[in-house]
Design a protein around this motif. Structure first.
Motif, PDB file in Angstrom:
ATOM      1  N   SER A 311      -1.498   6.618   5.774  1.00 24.59           N
ATOM      2  CA  SER A 311      -2.063   7.670   6.247  1.00 24.59           C
ATOM      3  C   SER A 311      -0.854   8.458   6.978  1.00 24.59           C
ATOM      4  N   LYS A 467      -4.675  15.657   9.594  1.00 19.63           N
ATOM      5  CA  LYS A 467      -4.589  13.995   9.281  1.00 19.63           C
ATOM      6  C   LYS A 467      -4.713  13.771   7.681  1.00 19.63           C
ATOM      7  N   ALA A 469      -4.981  10.748   4.315  1.00 18.46           N
ATOM      8  CA  ALA A 469      -4.914   9.228   4.095  1.00 18.46           C
ATOM      9  C   ALA A 469      -4.933   9.256   2.636  1.00 18.46           C
TER      10      ALA A 469
END
Length: 846
Positions: A311, A467, A469
């Motif tokens: 991630s 973010k 992932a």
């Protein structure tokens, strides 16, 4: 050199007085009076009438090439009318069958040496020859008058002028008769004089029964045809444009003829130009503008590789920058080296502080509203979901309210990928991978990165948290980029791209107005440059003699054909079918007669010249020719006249008397009849019409003299639809005396050789059909099986001897199979089906 008056076939067709039959009531129509007179002269007598079972089987094969069904036989046997009337109804019914055109179309294709390949040293496929084949079949089923049938084949493209639609296309296709002429040599453009010879040779034999091509090198030695006559017709053909099928040095075909009129082609071209303009103005221009504006204001904020199972979190150290209203922030995801498991979870959060308060935008805000639109408005900001690959930039335009049957999975995509998607459910979902609850995720395609773009609704400082992932732990990860496009014009460029939807709608509306969905082409003939040609001295194309005007054969009037504006093919066609021409009707009725009786009144069907045979019944020939013309050139009417005669309905006979029609000559089924029958009786025959063959794509053609086209294509359709090669005739049709497509086959020869018996013993296709027949027989009760088989194959009931023969066969076979009664029964019927389908009773017609 020759005496024109000595050639009987060039004399006018006479009005014939029908002989009077005073000695017997045997005859049914006028044909029988002519036949009976000749029989009396030869001290011969007609045979008895064939029984109903024999005559219906004969008629069914003669007209359709297939055996009669047991139901048809039963209906005929039960008809209370006298034999002649009952049989006339059978003939009418058979003539209405579509199988009629398939059978008699094959007769015609033999004569015109039809093939699906060109015949030059690499034997190139001719992709569109099938259209002419099917035109022949349909024309015969429609009982097209023979004079029209001839005119359309010689000059269909000229007759098509002023017509539209199917009538136009059919006329064009008909001229495929000339187009299918054989090509010669390595570079066929250099050997067209041989192709013109093939055309003239076939035209002369097919329609006139004359060997005109014998005059190519010198005046005909036996018939009144001069070398000048030959080159007069040569000029007609050389003034026409034949299609080019391809050859070793020039693989690709050319000069095919479109099956729509010039007006439609022009209208289609205009449509194509307008489509290109719409695509340019409504789609390409906005793309180009966006790319230009983006490239002028491009700034990379961050980028990297997201490995498998890892991630990225930029939240602890947000990216801070100043933006103006209308500028863009874009996150894009592209496949790494390998494409596949590239599902990527994305959470992009953008914050802005001002005197009026704090504002925040996030991809998480879109989880419940994703499919409301693209572009999508949220909290005064606009989001765009894009394909930025080779076809882009373009909006993902295909909305899906569920994925893999999961209603909480929704997405925008193009063709499935690339995509921007969400799971708006409160639980993870197991799909191609496990998708977390309340998640926003993207997936690039193999060659197209996917992008999510945020258009700033504010001016001032922003903070960007990101973010990401890996959502599918496989493969080699993805490449990502976070960019800032610092140009307020970028928003208007995106808006113009959004109009892409309206543009697509306008384009689709225009596409629906296309004059024709596609332009089909025929392997056909068109007018060329009209020109008179010189004699080739001794047939040498390099040794030229005097120029000869285009004209008809001198012995048939010698009228000029064509002018400076036309090849002369239409004039030629009109001369051939002129009632003043004594040959055309005689030649065709002689063919029809021969294809019923196995021999013509003139036995040399393609040669009515001095090297041909004289007619055995000259007055009958002229009577039939007169009937043919006065009956509107109807081929089906000729069938009725011939088949409703007592001559045709005689029982089978052998010996010299059959030459004069004292009895009907027994014959073996031809190659197509054998193949079609075993397919039909096994239940494996596909009776739908054939179309094109599965030739390799033209782009892959690389045929040569040493590696010519040699494919074989299996089909369960009727044999007339089987692909026919010129240079390598298929083994089955060669074995059973099929036609040679390199030359006109007027009438099939018949050989009897050991390899034919071996075919029935060993051929896998025959065994498959016999096995299927046996399975069908075994599907009914044991008591009825033999009766069913005999009715199906022989159109008669099984008699006592047949039952005794089967029982003796089964008794001998059973111990050699196994002790299992089921296995014994299966193998006995498989073997016996092969015996029945290879028996003389099945293979021969009485």
């Amino acid at each position: 050199m020759f005496a024109e008056n000595a050639l009987w076939s060039l004399k006018p067709i006479k009005e014939i007085k029908i002989p009077i039959n005073k000695t017997t009531n045997w005859g049914l129509n006028s044909i029988d009076n002519f036949i009976l007179r000749k029989l009396s002269e030869k001290s011969l007598s007609p045979t008895t009438r064939a029984d109903r079972r024999s005559i219906i089987r004969r008629a069914s094969y003669d007209l359709t090439g297939l055996p009669p069904t047991p139901e048809t036989v039963s209906e005929f046997l039960g008809d209370p009318d006298i034999d002649a009337i009952a049989f006339a109804k059978v003939v009418d019914k058979l003539l209405e069958s579509k199988a009629y055109g398939e059978k008699w179309g094959r007769h015609w294709l033999d004569v015109v040496r039809y093939a699906d390949t060109a015949g030059e040293n690499s034997d190139h496929p001719v992709e569109d020859a099938w259209r002419y084949r099917n035109w022949v079949i349909q024309s015969l089923n429609n009982d097209m008058p023979y004079n029209q049938f001839v005119r359309e084949q010689i000059a269909g493209d000229i007759l098509a002028i002023g017509k539209n639609g199917k009538e136009f296309a059919d006329n064009i296709i008909a001229s495929g008769y000339l187009a299918i002429a054989r090509r010669f040599g390595h570079d066929i453009d250099k050997r067209m004089y041989l192709t013109y010879e093939d055309v003239i040779d076939n035209l002369g034999k097919t329609f006139l029964g004359l060997s005109i091509a014998c005059a190519r090198c010198h005046d005909h030695k036996h018939d009144p045809i001069t070398s000048a006559d030959y080159y007069a017709l040569y000029g007609v053909m050389a003034s026409s444009r034949l299609p080019f099928p391809g050859c070793e040095p020039k693989q690709q075909p050319r000069d095919l003829v479109p099956l729509v009129t010039g007006d439609v082609i022009e209208e289609n071209n205009e449509w194509e130009q307008k489509l290109k303009k719409l695509q340019h103005d409504l789609i390409e221009n906005p793309k180009k503008e966006l790319i230009k504006v983006a490239s002028e204001s491009y700034r990379m904020l961050s980028a990297g590789h997201l490995p498998v199972g890892k991630s990225v979190n930029l939240s602890s150290d947000p990216i801070k920058l100043n933006v103006k209203k209308g500028e863009a922030i874009q996150i894009s995801i592209a496949p790494n080296t390998n494409h596949g498991a590239d599902t990527t979870l994305v959470e992009l959060k953008i914050k802005h502080q001002s005197d009026s308060g704090n504002q925040e935008w996030s991809t998480q805000d879109l989880v419940d509203i994703l499919t409301k639109g693209n572009p999508l408005n949220s909290n005064n900001a606009t989001w765009y979901f894009l394909d930025i690959g080779p076809e882009g930039p373009r909006l993902l335009s295909e909305k899906a309210e569920e994925i893999d049957g999961q209603s909480s999975l929704k997405k925008w995509s193009i063709g499935g990928l690339p995509s921007v998607a969400i799971n708006n459910g409160n639980d993870p979902i197991k799909a191609w991978t496990e998708i977390p609850a309340r998640s926003f995720f993207v997936h690039p395609s193999a060659d197209s990165p996917v992008a999510v773009t945020w258009i700033s609704p504010v001016t001032g400082k922003i903070e960007i948290e990101l973010k990401m992932a890996d959502g599918h732990a496989s493969g080699d990860g993805v490449i990502w980029q976070l960019q800032h496009f610092a140009n307020h014009k970028i928003h208007s460029s995106y808006e113009k791209l959004a109009v892409d939807k309206e543009g697509i709608a306008k384009i689709e509306e225009h596409k629906n107005k296309k004059p024709i969905s596609q332009t089909d082409y025929a392997y056909a003939v068109a007018e060329g440059k009209p020109e008179d040609y010189p004699i080739h001295n001794r047939g040498d194309a390099k040794d030229l003699g005097p120029i000869v005007k285009r004209r008809f054969l001198t012995v048939l009037g010698g009228e000029i054909l064509g002018d400076k504006n036309s090849s002369g093919r239409l004039d030629l066609a009109d001369k051939i079918v002129s009632p003043k021409n004594p040959l055309t009707a005689r030649v065709m009725v002689n063919r029809i007669w021969a294809w019923h009786f196995g021999r013509g009144i003139v036995q040399t069907l393609n040669d009515f010249g001095n090297h041909g045979t004289l007619p055995t019944h000259p007055e009958l020939l002229d009577y039939l020719a007169k009937e043919f013309i006065s009956g509107g050139w109807s081929i089906k009417n000729m069938h009725r006249i011939i088949m409703n005669s007592a001559t045709y309905q005689q029982s089978a006979q052998s010996g010299t008397g059959v030459k004069y029609y004292a009895g009907f000559e027994r014959r073996r089924l031809n190659a197509e009849e054998i193949r079609d029958s075993i397919l039909l009786l096994s239940g494996m025959l596909d009776e739908s019409p054939g179309r094109e063959h599965p030739f390799p794509p033209k782009s892959k053609w690389n045929f040569s003299q040493h590696a010519p086209f040699a494919d074989e294509y299996f089909t369960s359709k009727r044999s007339v639809y089987v692909m026919r090669k010129r240079n390598r005739i298929s083994s089955f049709f060669s074995l059973f005396d099929g036609p040679d497509p390199n030359a006109s086959t007027a009438n099939r020869s018949q050989t009897t050789v050991p390899s034919q018996a071996l075919y029935f013993m060993n051929d896998p296709f025959f065994h498959d059909c016999a096995d299927q027949l046996s399975a069908n027989i075994r599907a009914i009760g044991p008591v009825e099986r033999l009766e069913y088989a005999y009715q199906l194959l022989f159109s008669r009931p099984a008699n006592k001897t047949d039952h005794e023969d089967f029982e003796a066969f089964a008794k001998v076979m059973a111990p050699n199979i196994s002790n299992d009664p089921e296995e014994q029964d299966t193998e006995i019927w498989r073997s016996y089906s092969r015996i029945l389908m290879s028996s003389n009773e099945f293979l021969y017609l009485d």
